[in-house]
Design a protein around this motif. Structure first.
Motif, PDB file in Angstrom:
ATOM      1  N   LEU A 180       0.812  -1.582   0.205  1.00 35.88           N
ATOM      2  CA  LEU A 180       0.262  -0.022  -0.032  1.00 35.88           C
ATOM      3  C   LEU A 180       0.604   1.522   0.235  1.00 35.88           C
ATOM      4  CD1 LEU A 180      -2.280   0.710   0.066  1.00 35.88           C
ATOM      5  CD2 LEU A 180      -2.152   1.360   2.398  1.00 35.88           C
ATOM      6  N   TYR A 181       0.416   2.134  -1.101  1.00 40.22           N
ATOM      7  CA  TYR A 181       1.137   3.295  -1.469  1.00 40.22           C
ATOM      8  C   TYR A 181       0.233   4.160  -1.655  1.00 40.22           C
ATOM      9  CZ  TYR A 181       3.554   7.087  -3.655  1.00 40.22           C
ATOM     10  OH  TYR A 181       4.311   8.519  -3.961  1.00 40.22           O
ATOM     11  N   LEU A 182       1.156   5.365  -0.398  1.00 45.15           N
ATOM     12  CA  LEU A 182      -0.776   6.589  -0.231  1.00 45.15           C
ATOM     13  C   LEU A 182       0.631   7.782   0.926  1.00 45.15           C
ATOM     14  CD1 LEU A 182      -3.329   6.252   2.243  1.00 45.15           C
ATOM     15  CD2 LEU A 182      -0.643   4.869   2.242  1.00 45.15           C
ATOM     16  N   SER A 183       0.267   8.589   0.142  1.00 44.78           N
ATOM     17  CA  SER A 183       0.637   9.803   0.917  1.00 44.78           C
ATOM     18  C   SER A 183      -0.353  10.602   2.195  1.00 44.78           C
ATOM     19  CB  SER A 183      -0.105  10.750   0.060  1.00 44.78           C
ATOM     20  OG  SER A 183      -1.251  11.267   0.044  1.00 44.78           O
ATOM     21  N   ALA A 184       0.668  11.182   3.598  1.00 48.54           N
ATOM     22  CA  ALA A 184       0.161  11.093   4.228  1.00 48.54           C
ATOM     23  C   ALA A 184      -0.819  11.859   4.445  1.00 48.54           C
ATOM     24  CB  ALA A 184       1.663  12.061   5.164  1.00 48.54           C
ATOM     25  N   GLU A 185      -1.533  12.462   3.037  1.00 48.84           N
ATOM     26  CA  GLU A 185      -2.300  13.573   3.575  1.00 48.84           C
ATOM     27  C   GLU A 185      -3.916  12.428   2.963  1.00 48.84           C
ATOM     28  OE1 GLU A 185      -4.534  17.315   1.158  1.00 48.84           O
ATOM     29  OE2 GLU A 185      -2.482  16.516   0.252  1.00 48.84           O
ATOM     30  N   GLN A 186      -3.807  11.697   1.961  1.00 47.17           N
ATOM     31  CA  GLN A 186      -3.969  10.293   1.980  1.00 47.17           C
ATOM     32  C   GLN A 186      -4.853   9.617   3.182  1.00 47.17           C
ATOM     33  OE1 GLN A 186      -2.019   8.373  -1.660  1.00 47.17           O
ATOM     34  NE2 GLN A 186      -3.805  10.018  -2.645  1.00 47.17           N
ATOM     35  N   PHE A 187      -3.342   9.249   3.927  1.00 47.43           N
ATOM     36  CA  PHE A 187      -3.600   8.519   5.428  1.00 47.43           C
ATOM     37  C   PHE A 187      -4.938   9.497   5.824  1.00 47.43           C
ATOM     38  CE2 PHE A 187      -2.509   7.437   9.902  1.00 47.43           C
ATOM     39  CZ  PHE A 187      -2.953   6.265   9.551  1.00 47.43           C
ATOM     40  N   MET A 188      -4.504  10.867   6.569  1.00 43.36           N
ATOM     41  CA  MET A 188      -5.275  11.389   7.172  1.00 43.36           C
ATOM     42  C   MET A 188      -6.649  11.507   6.926  1.00 43.36           C
ATOM     43  SD  MET A 188      -5.423  15.357   8.015  1.00 43.36           S
ATOM     44  CE  MET A 188      -5.635  15.779   6.809  1.00 43.36           C
ATOM     45  N   TYR A 189      -6.785  11.073   5.651  1.00 43.36           N
ATOM     46  CA  TYR A 189      -8.469  11.663   4.672  1.00 43.36           C
ATOM     47  C   TYR A 189      -8.779  10.333   5.319  1.00 43.36           C
ATOM     48  CZ  TYR A 189     -12.131  11.126   1.685  1.00 43.36           C
ATOM     49  OH  TYR A 189     -13.684  10.793   1.408  1.00 43.36           O
ATOM     50  N   PHE A 191      -8.410   8.472   8.100  1.00 41.24           N
ATOM     51  CA  PHE A 191      -8.988   8.167   9.196  1.00 41.24           C
ATOM     52  C   PHE A 191     -10.100   9.163   9.407  1.00 41.24           C
ATOM     53  CE2 PHE A 191      -7.682  10.467  13.049  1.00 41.24           C
ATOM     54  CZ  PHE A 191      -8.072   8.843  14.637  1.00 41.24           C
ATOM     55  N   VAL A 192      -9.860  10.197   9.261  1.00 45.58           N
ATOM     56  CA  VAL A 192     -11.280  10.775   8.504  1.00 45.58           C
ATOM     57  C   VAL A 192     -12.440  10.458   8.898  1.00 45.58           C
ATOM     58  CG1 VAL A 192     -11.771  13.392   8.753  1.00 45.58           C
ATOM     59  CG2 VAL A 192      -9.630  13.390   9.379  1.00 45.58           C
ATOM     60  N   GLN A 193     -12.159   9.744   7.622  1.00 45.16           N
ATOM     61  CA  GLN A 193     -13.408   9.486   6.942  1.00 45.16           C
ATOM     62  C   GLN A 193     -14.071   8.356   8.223  1.00 45.16           C
ATOM     63  OE1 GLN A 193     -12.811   7.743   2.940  1.00 45.16           O
ATOM     64  NE2 GLN A 193     -14.543   8.520   2.918  1.00 45.16           N
ATOM     65  N   ALA A 194     -12.773   7.289   8.206  1.00 48.36           N
ATOM     66  CA  ALA A 194     -13.146   6.119   8.916  1.00 48.36           C
ATOM     67  C   ALA A 194     -14.186   6.640  10.211  1.00 48.36           C
ATOM     68  CB  ALA A 194     -12.426   5.564   9.303  1.00 48.36           C
ATOM     69  N   ASP A 202     -12.930  -1.219  10.263  1.00 52.03           N
ATOM     70  CA  ASP A 202     -12.111  -1.186   8.975  1.00 52.03           C
ATOM     71  C   ASP A 202     -11.308  -0.600   8.190  1.00 52.03           C
ATOM     72  OD1 ASP A 202     -14.660  -2.992   8.620  1.00 52.03           O
ATOM     73  OD2 ASP A 202     -15.960  -1.405   7.326  1.00 52.03           O
ATOM     74  N   PHE A 203     -11.268   0.315   9.375  1.00 53.81           N
ATOM     75  CA  PHE A 203      -9.624   1.148   8.991  1.00 53.81           C
ATOM     76  C   PHE A 203      -8.669   0.692   9.346  1.00 53.81           C
ATOM     77  CE2 PHE A 203      -6.622   4.107  10.641  1.00 53.81           C
ATOM     78  CZ  PHE A 203      -6.535   4.921   8.964  1.00 53.81           C
ATOM     79  N   LYS A 204      -8.654  -0.218  10.384  1.00 51.14           N
ATOM     80  CA  LYS A 204      -7.384  -0.958  11.361  1.00 51.14           C
ATOM     81  C   LYS A 204      -7.440  -1.868  10.722  1.00 51.14           C
ATOM     82  CE  LYS A 204      -8.705   1.757  16.484  1.00 51.14           C
ATOM     83  NZ  LYS A 204      -6.849   1.541  16.326  1.00 51.14           N
ATOM     84  N   GLU A 205      -8.504  -3.014  10.088  1.00 50.82           N
ATOM     85  CA  GLU A 205      -8.000  -3.654  10.037  1.00 50.82           C
ATOM     86  C   GLU A 205      -7.490  -4.068   8.695  1.00 50.82           C
ATOM     87  OE1 GLU A 205     -10.307  -7.895   7.659  1.00 50.82           O
ATOM     88  OE2 GLU A 205     -11.346  -6.021   9.165  1.00 50.82           O
ATOM     89  N   THR A 227      -4.037  12.136  13.992  1.00 52.39           N
ATOM     90  CA  THR A 227      -4.185  11.506  12.757  1.00 52.39           C
ATOM     91  C   THR A 227      -2.497  11.038  13.294  1.00 52.39           C
ATOM     92  OG1 THR A 227      -4.994  12.664  11.761  1.00 52.39           O
ATOM     93  CG2 THR A 227      -3.006  11.222  11.181  1.00 52.39           C
ATOM     94  N   GLN A 228      -1.650  11.623  14.245  1.00 54.27           N
ATOM     95  CA  GLN A 228      -0.611  10.851  14.511  1.00 54.27           C
ATOM     96  C   GLN A 228      -0.543   9.772  15.116  1.00 54.27           C
ATOM     97  OE1 GLN A 228       2.428  13.742  15.579  1.00 54.27           O
ATOM     98  NE2 GLN A 228       1.277  14.948  15.251  1.00 54.27           N
ATOM     99  N   GLU A 229      -1.518   9.740  16.575  1.00 51.97           N
ATOM    100  CA  GLU A 229      -2.014   8.674  17.777  1.00 51.97           C
ATOM    101  C   GLU A 229      -2.402   7.392  16.912  1.00 51.97           C
ATOM    102  OE1 GLU A 229      -4.104   7.514  21.408  1.00 51.97           O
ATOM    103  OE2 GLU A 229      -4.556   9.584  20.709  1.00 51.97           O
ATOM    104  N   GLU A 230      -3.059   7.725  15.144  1.00 50.90           N
ATOM    105  CA  GLU A 230      -3.072   6.430  14.970  1.00 50.90           C
ATOM    106  C   GLU A 230      -2.637   5.605  14.024  1.00 50.90           C
ATOM    107  OE1 GLU A 230      -5.445   2.687  13.715  1.00 50.90           O
ATOM    108  OE2 GLU A 230      -6.373   4.633  15.188  1.00 50.90           O
TER     109      GLU A 230
END
Length: 453
Positions: A180-189, A191-194, A202-205, A227-230
């Motif tokens: 899985l390749y993504l930007s940190a911005e996409q990771f945050m998005y 996370f917020v969406q979840a 589902d996000f964690k899995e 986001t940093q914590e997750e």
């Protein structure tokens, strides 16, 4: 998935991406068909299709799958009746990255990969040889002794190129791995969406079931506590499972402002590699490689002696600007039907060359050095010979010699009227120390970057 459902989805996308993004990028898209797990959308131009694929595909796929779980990926195509049309899997002449070998479980798609960013197209030189070697080692897909691999450096030095190259290589060598390749911005998005959709499990899995996690521009999550914590927990869970993590950033982990100490500590526990600014030889090698690619587009291309060397000297801080300058130069020469001479180069690239001529002053260097070493400017310039003042003074003299056009006598006058031989001695001493003392070498690199920003 139906056109009616797409109309409903677009309203949700409007609420997520905002009016401006929706009007320019989402509204022009029309749902075409869905079969064999692929949802196809009609776009008016290949440019728009490429942009949406790179910036909104992950979001659109998430919304589409909420209505139709059978959809595994998206395809954007210019219809046959528009400007002659294109093959559905082609945009701007490049195949849309096929995500099959690079999609994590539960259908979370990787960010689009640039087909040009492979190891074969990466020019290796002294400033980036360690980063290249480490990336190649990770891309083999076997066990490594360092986790995570953290790549950092300024804009246009090759971080993203190496990240894409690793993903491409893993897709070929180890198609069994979930990468899985993504930007940190996409990771945050995500996370917020979840959180919004109450789908954190589902996000964690999804994120904790990947074999290789690649996160680009990690500095983006600095200051975003939740986001940093997750990210921290995701990081720990993957490391505990011996899964590989590859991170990139614009600076070393310890220098990222507003990043939690525990996250910094985790990022520093593997191999941290700096992509140094390119030297003249590496820039020349990159240009020579790009010229061969340009000759595929312009078969009759003639570049006179000295042009590539001139560009390598003059455009030194950003490889993207250097490559863009060459692309513009080749197109211009083709349009006007002329060889690429020094005169044509200077005419065509006058704005780029002017921009690369930012003058760094002696006073600017003195201020930066005194701030870096936490001493008063008056003490650094003054007569005191204490080591705590003398060494920063020599560093400042060295940088003045290397980064300005001032003569040694002129530099000496700016440092309290010192003789040019004093400046010469200081420059020579720092040249010796930067080889012997890693801290001095690091200080010089940090100061040079700060001055060139």
């Amino acid at each position: 998935m139906t056109k009616e459902k797409w109309g409903q989805l677009r309203q949700r996308l409007l609420n997520t991406v905002g009016q401006n993004n929706y009007k320019h990028w989402i509204e022009p898209i029309e749902f075409s068909s869905s079969e064999d797990g692929v949802a196809t959308f009609d776009v008016p131009t290949s440019f728009l299709g490429n942009y949406v694929s790179q910036n909104f595909a992950d979001l659109i796929l998430h919304e589409v799958r909420a209505e139709d779980p059978s959809v595994r990926r998206l395809r954007f195509a210019v219809p046959a009746h528009v400007n002659g049309g294109m093959k559905p899997a082609e945009l701007n002449g490049h195949a849309v990255p096929q995500p099959a070998p690079r999609v994590a479980r539960n259908s979370l798609s990787t960010a689009p990969l640039d087909a040009r960013f492979t190891f074969d197209n990466f020019i290796v030189g002294k400033p980036n040889e360690l980063a290249h070697a480490a990336a190649k080692r990770v891309a083999e897909g076997g066990p490594v002794t360092f986790n995570p691999l953290f790549l950092y450096g300024g804009v246009g030095l090759g971080k993203t190129h190496l990240m894409h190259a690793i993903a491409h290589e893993l897709g070929v060598r180890r198609p069994d791995l979930n990468v899985l390749y993504l930007s940190a911005e996409q990771f945050m998005y995500r996370f917020v969406q979840a959180l919004r959709d109450r789908k954190m499990m589902d996000f964690k899995e999804i994120f904790r079931s990947v074999d290789v996690l690649m996160v680009d521009d990690v500095q983006f999550i600095a200051g975003k506590d939740s986001t940093q914590e997750e990210f921290f927990h995701t990081f720990n869970a993957l490391v505990d499972q011996n899964k590989q993590i590859i991170i990139s950033g614009d600076r070393a982990p310890g220098e990222i402002k507003d990043m939690e100490e525990r996250v910094k500590s985790r990022l520093q526990c593997g191999l941290v590699v700096d992509l140094h600014p390119t030297d003249y030889e590496l820039r020349l090698g990159i240009l020579q490689s790009k010229v061969e690619q340009q000759r595929q587009n312009y078969p009759g291309l003639v570049i006179q002696d000295g042009v590539l060397e001139f560009l390598s000297h003059r455009i030194s801080t950003n490889v993207r600007v250097l490559e863009g300058a060459l692309t513009r130069l080749c197109a211009f020469a083709s349009l006007v039907g002329r060889d690429i001479s020094m005169e044509l180069t200077q005419d065509c690239l006058s704005d780029v060359l002017r921009a690369s001529e930012r003058k760094i002053t002696v006073e600017e260097i003195q201020r930066k050095v005194s701030d870096h070493y936490n001493i008063r400017l008056s003490d650094m310039i003054g007569p005191k010979r204490l080591r705590s003042y003398a060494r920063p003074r020599q560093v400042a003299m060295y940088l003045c010699k290397k980064m300005t056009s001032r003569s040694l006598p002129e530099i000496g006058r700016r440092f309290g009227g010192r003789d040019h031989t004093t400046v010469m001695h200081g420059v020579k001493r720092i040249e010796e120390l930067k080889v012997q003392d890693g801290q001095i070498a690091e200080d010089l690199e940090l100061l040079r970057r700060a001055l060139e920003e």
